[in-house]
Design a protein around this motif. Sequence first.
Motif, PDB file in Angstrom:
ATOM      1  N   ALA A 170       0.851  -1.320  -0.037  1.00 50.71           N
ATOM      2  CA  ALA A 170       0.106   0.130   0.166  1.00 50.71           C
ATOM      3  C   ALA A 170       0.919   1.230   0.015  1.00 50.71           C
ATOM      4  N   VAL A 171       1.797   1.248   0.941  1.00 51.80           N
ATOM      5  CA  VAL A 171       2.557   2.727   0.953  1.00 51.80           C
ATOM      6  C   VAL A 171       3.318   2.846  -0.247  1.00 51.80           C
ATOM      7  N   GLY A 172       3.191   4.104  -0.870  1.00 45.94           N
ATOM      8  CA  GLY A 172       3.770   4.337  -2.278  1.00 45.94           C
ATOM      9  C   GLY A 172       3.047   4.104  -3.109  1.00 45.94           C
ATOM     10  N   HIS A 173       1.922   3.452  -2.892  1.00 45.12           N
ATOM     11  CA  HIS A 173       1.029   2.996  -4.027  1.00 45.12           C
ATOM     12  C   HIS A 173      -0.433   3.618  -3.732  1.00 45.12           C
ATOM     13  N   LEU A 174      -0.718   3.781  -2.694  1.00 47.18           N
ATOM     14  CA  LEU A 174      -2.127   4.172  -2.286  1.00 47.18           C
ATOM     15  C   LEU A 174      -2.036   5.318  -1.178  1.00 47.18           C
ATOM     16  N   PRO A 175      -2.864   6.124  -1.094  1.00 42.66           N
ATOM     17  CA  PRO A 175      -2.818   7.141   0.145  1.00 42.66           C
ATOM     18  C   PRO A 175      -2.838   6.549   1.305  1.00 42.66           C
ATOM     19  N   VAL A 176      -1.705   6.567   2.215  1.00 41.67           N
ATOM     20  CA  VAL A 176      -1.700   6.192   3.288  1.00 41.67           C
ATOM     21  C   VAL A 176      -1.405   6.889   4.493  1.00 41.67           C
ATOM     22  N   ASP A 177      -2.343   6.965   5.630  1.00 41.05           N
ATOM     23  CA  ASP A 177      -2.240   8.019   6.670  1.00 41.05           C
ATOM     24  C   ASP A 177      -2.215   7.109   7.914  1.00 41.05           C
ATOM     25  N   PHE A 178      -1.255   6.912   8.644  1.00 40.62           N
ATOM     26  CA  PHE A 178      -1.265   6.024   9.585  1.00 40.62           C
ATOM     27  C   PHE A 178      -2.162   6.380  11.009  1.00 40.62           C
ATOM     28  N   ALA A 179      -1.925   7.600  11.135  1.00 43.42           N
ATOM     29  CA  ALA A 179      -2.896   8.229  12.299  1.00 43.42           C
ATOM     30  C   ALA A 179      -4.356   8.190  12.008  1.00 43.42           C
ATOM     31  N   ALA A 180      -4.704   8.372  10.627  1.00 43.78           N
ATOM     32  CA  ALA A 180      -6.201   8.600  10.403  1.00 43.78           C
ATOM     33  C   ALA A 180      -6.644   7.115  10.215  1.00 43.78           C
ATOM     34  N   SER A 181      -6.023   5.966   9.947  1.00 45.44           N
ATOM     35  CA  SER A 181      -6.238   4.822   9.750  1.00 45.44           C
ATOM     36  C   SER A 181      -6.913   4.019  11.067  1.00 45.44           C
ATOM     37  N   GLY A 182      -6.164   4.235  12.126  1.00 46.27           N
ATOM     38  CA  GLY A 182      -6.711   4.015  13.238  1.00 46.27           C
ATOM     39  C   GLY A 182      -5.844   2.370  13.736  1.00 46.27           C
ATOM     40  N   ALA A 183      -4.902   2.124  12.824  1.00 51.74           N
ATOM     41  CA  ALA A 183      -3.961   1.033  13.121  1.00 51.74           C
ATOM     42  C   ALA A 183      -3.213   1.369  14.202  1.00 51.74           C
ATOM     43  N   ASP A 184      -2.858   0.348  14.993  1.00 52.98           N
ATOM     44  CA  ASP A 184      -1.841   0.430  16.092  1.00 52.98           C
ATOM     45  C   ASP A 184      -0.360   0.088  15.403  1.00 52.98           C
ATOM     46  N   LEU A 185      -0.458  -0.723  14.791  1.00 55.85           N
ATOM     47  CA  LEU A 185       0.861  -1.386  14.082  1.00 55.85           C
ATOM     48  C   LEU A 185       0.629  -1.426  12.554  1.00 55.85           C
ATOM     49  N   LEU A 186       1.814  -0.975  11.864  1.00 60.67           N
ATOM     50  CA  LEU A 186       1.719  -0.999  10.258  1.00 60.67           C
ATOM     51  C   LEU A 186       3.000  -1.400   9.848  1.00 60.67           C
ATOM     52  N   SER A 187       3.048  -2.382   8.778  1.00 62.54           N
ATOM     53  CA  SER A 187       4.349  -2.925   8.405  1.00 62.54           C
ATOM     54  C   SER A 187       4.698  -2.196   7.073  1.00 62.54           C
ATOM     55  N   ILE A 188       5.868  -1.758   6.684  1.00 64.17           N
ATOM     56  CA  ILE A 188       6.004  -1.425   5.281  1.00 64.17           C
ATOM     57  C   ILE A 188       7.336  -1.784   4.949  1.00 64.17           C
ATOM     58  N   THR A 189       7.833  -1.859   3.735  1.00 60.07           N
ATOM     59  CA  THR A 189       9.282  -2.037   3.293  1.00 60.07           C
ATOM     60  C   THR A 189       9.399  -1.235   2.264  1.00 60.07           C
ATOM     61  N   ALA A 190      11.046  -1.022   1.863  1.00 56.78           N
ATOM     62  CA  ALA A 190      11.334   0.010   1.003  1.00 56.78           C
ATOM     63  C   ALA A 190      11.240  -0.696  -0.439  1.00 56.78           C
ATOM     64  N   HIS A 191      11.508  -2.084  -0.528  1.00 58.13           N
ATOM     65  CA  HIS A 191      11.885  -2.300  -2.068  1.00 58.13           C
ATOM     66  C   HIS A 191      10.708  -2.708  -3.008  1.00 58.13           C
ATOM     67  N   LYS A 192       9.393  -2.233  -2.292  1.00 61.20           N
ATOM     68  CA  LYS A 192       8.291  -2.428  -2.940  1.00 61.20           C
ATOM     69  C   LYS A 192       7.748  -1.115  -3.474  1.00 61.20           C
ATOM     70  N   LEU A 193       8.640  -0.002  -3.023  1.00 66.93           N
ATOM     71  CA  LEU A 193       8.083   1.350  -3.475  1.00 66.93           C
ATOM     72  C   LEU A 193       9.519   2.045  -4.241  1.00 66.93           C
ATOM     73  N   GLY A 194      10.473   1.591  -4.497  1.00 74.42           N
ATOM     74  CA  GLY A 194      11.381   1.982  -5.139  1.00 74.42           C
ATOM     75  C   GLY A 194      12.691   2.384  -4.153  1.00 74.42           C
ATOM     76  N   GLY A 195      12.717   1.860  -3.169  1.00 78.82           N
ATOM     77  CA  GLY A 195      13.828   1.970  -2.257  1.00 78.82           C
ATOM     78  C   GLY A 195      14.772   0.615  -2.289  1.00 78.82           C
ATOM     79  N   PRO A 196      15.761   0.472  -1.529  1.00 78.89           N
ATOM     80  CA  PRO A 196      16.790  -0.660  -1.522  1.00 78.89           C
ATOM     81  C   PRO A 196      16.025  -1.832  -0.710  1.00 78.89           C
ATOM     82  N   ILE A 197      16.370  -3.252  -1.295  1.00 81.13           N
ATOM     83  CA  ILE A 197      15.926  -4.238  -0.460  1.00 81.13           C
ATOM     84  C   ILE A 197      16.783  -4.357   0.862  1.00 81.13           C
TER      85      ILE A 197
END
Length: 395
Positions: free
Chosen positions: A185-212
């Motif tokens: 989702a991150v880097g591909h969709l609008p993601v707002d951690f605070a507004a989402s209500g999630a307590d925990l959210l996982s992301i990674t760099a290499h799915k959005l154009g960063g390093p592995i």
Amino acid sequence: MTAYLDHAATTPMLPAALAAMTEQLTRVGNASSLHRTGRAARRVVEESRERIAKAIGARPSEVIFTSGGTESDNLAVKGTYWARRDADPARTRLVVSAIEHHAVLDCVEFLVRHDGAKVTWVEPTSDGFVEPEAVRRAIEQDPGSVALVSVMWANNEVGTIQDVRSIAAVAHEHDVPFHTDAVQAVGHLPVDFAASGADLLSITAHKLGGPIGVGALVARRDARLVPLSHGGGQERQLRSGTLDTPAIRGFAAAVVAATGALDTEIARLEGLRDQLLERALGLDLGIRPGGYWQAGDHERRVPGNAHLLIDGCDGDSLLYLLDAAGISCSTGSACQAGVPQPSHVLLAMGISEGDARGALRLSLGHTSTQSDVDEVIEALPAAIERARRARRATS
């Protein structure tokens, strides 16, 4: 032909990320050291943390750097389970969607086998949606026993986007923390951690154009977690280990670049995805879309995800035939590639084992062009014919 259509597995580094990481690689310094070069490295880490947090609607203190999505998922699921169980021995149940990535599924299975955890799997609809009311029913079987709810933001195989905010609200009604795997989702969709209500959210760099090899777990300050690794106590005492300053800098540059171009890229990739699906279905070769799809919709399906179910074929055969034609794609989750089993995601959606074996995931990203779509459509008929012959010969 050379068409890369496996961006959901990993996407090429964005120029800004590559430049930032390369520059940092020429510098020395451990971000935990107190001397000048250590303080300079720490400054890069903290500035990167601030940039990532700002881009995804989080506080800098909530961003915990990890080695990627798998570690982030493990820390979220295992760490929360152990902390909640330690505080209340009755909290031994996990409520998890049946279409999670194996980084979550296998983590849950580990807790079941080794820690006596129980799990309630929430089945999706036939389109791949996890309904908030289904999560509610699962929790209400015994609310006091639930340690964590985990539902991914966007599915890595069929691209369905979940109603994260509503699911988080349901979990919180019962005083249960909510985790979401937002790797796709991150880097591909609008993601707002605070507004989402999630307590925990996982992301990674290499799915959005960063390093592995670098990612983050975004965790609210009041989240209670037991760390998986122990040592120097870096990252809020939750994740020990020397921080990879160059990768973190590249990660931050990628997040900023990807989120900054989001509106334009969503529209561009949605157009390519819709064209790919419409033209594939128009071949009249027994192809249908996997998961929910409506042309022009990027709120319920990831813009760059095109998933095909092809009658009478084995996905692995199609993959290799397309690869021989210069087209890189996937049969589903890259972490499961080579394992001769139908996708657990498709089976959970009610698709038969035979049909699930004919799945093909074509995922678009920032380097995708019109020619990539053209090449796939040109190569598909011959690949399908040969794959069907191969299946008939072995059946």
